[in-house]
Design an enzyme around this catalytic site. Sequence first.
Site, mmCIF file in Angstrom:
data_model
loop_
_atom_site.group_PDB
_atom_site.id
_atom_site.type_symbol
_atom_site.label_atom_id
_atom_site.label_comp_id
_atom_site.label_asym_id
_atom_site.label_seq_id
_atom_site.Cartn_x
_atom_site.Cartn_y
_atom_site.Cartn_z
ATOM 1 N N ASP A 108 0.812 -1.229 -0.005
ATOM 2 C CA ASP A 108 -0.077 0.145 -0.026
ATOM 3 C C ASP A 108 0.967 1.221 -0.021
ATOM 4 O O ASP A 108 2.054 1.107 0.323
ATOM 5 C CB ASP A 108 -0.904 -0.021 1.232
ATOM 6 C CG ASP A 108 -1.709 1.266 1.615
ATOM 7 O OD1 ASP A 108 -2.308 1.432 0.593
ATOM 8 O OD2 ASP A 108 -1.591 1.688 2.630
ATOM 9 N N ASP A 113 -0.274 5.071 0.944
ATOM 10 C CA ASP A 113 -0.427 5.898 2.028
ATOM 11 C C ASP A 113 -0.336 5.277 3.291
ATOM 12 O O ASP A 113 -1.199 4.559 3.833
ATOM 13 C CB ASP A 113 -1.791 6.657 2.053
ATOM 14 C CG ASP A 113 -2.004 7.370 0.800
ATOM 15 O OD1 ASP A 113 -1.239 8.002 0.239
ATOM 16 O OD2 ASP A 113 -3.187 7.159 -0.109
ATOM 17 N N ARG A 168 -12.531 7.651 -1.877
ATOM 18 C CA ARG A 168 -12.804 9.082 -1.419
ATOM 19 C C ARG A 168 -14.425 9.371 -0.948
ATOM 20 O O ARG A 168 -14.482 9.836 -0.134
ATOM 21 C CB ARG A 168 -12.521 9.929 -2.810
ATOM 22 C CG ARG A 168 -12.088 11.242 -2.444
ATOM 23 C CD ARG A 168 -11.653 12.059 -3.782
ATOM 24 N NE ARG A 168 -10.481 11.610 -4.339
ATOM 25 C CZ ARG A 168 -10.091 11.787 -5.542
ATOM 26 N NH1 ARG A 168 -10.847 12.722 -6.404
ATOM 27 N NH2 ARG A 168 -8.987 11.384 -5.928
#
Length: 222
Positions: free
Chosen positions: A11, A13, A51
Amino acid sequence: MAKLIEAALFDLDGVIAFTDRYHYLGWKRLADDEGWDFDETLNHQLRGVSRMESLQVILDHNGVELPEDKKKQLTDRKNGYYQKLLEDINEDDLYPGALEFVAALRERDVKTALASGSRNAMTVVNSLRLEGFFDAFVTGHDLDRSKPDPQIFELSAERLGVPAERCVVFEDAESGIEAGLAAGMYCVGVGEAELLPNAEQTFTKYADIDVDALIETGRIKR
Ligand code: B16
Ligand code: MG
């Protein structure tokens, strides 16, 4: 010793870079604009989540209902805040030891992929010059289902040409650990164990990982 692990999927972030901090600051600024409650504890539920789903977590927490067009405006605004913060990222934003660890795996012929649900991932890759560290890149632009769906890791393994049972996933998000497990892969949680209850193994310092043990057993320690 035979190699069990042939690929490592990372991953971005919160695992390779501390851009999770900038996602948090982007949502915090939006929540402050709108007068909503939002803090670092709630932010853990946003890790790895798309998001729009992230906005929904904040709206649900505040008991707010909004039409779809307004939600789109709000996620666009948060993304603008996040992209502004990304303009200043530099090597100080790298997770200490992460790239050295990736390099150690590659020296041992383990393939590597960057698997991020973020549609901003390649901006971070370019700014931090991560291109040469990974054999494949999968980002939010390649996906139609977000974590905890296993699609992101299945696609990463496919691009590397390595079967799921030979892959290890590194994730800071509970949703990402669930995605890796659903893909049938070894999963390592990056962060405190109590925040990652489904991760069988966790660490906070890359230097603590026994690279050869990981490759031979799928476990970060002997
Ligand atoms: P964007 P990762 C995820 O990236 C982040 O953890 C999550 O906070 C974010 O909402 C998601 O990407 C979508 O990002 O809004 O930039 O498309 O952890 O999978 O690298
Ligand atoms: Mg993450």
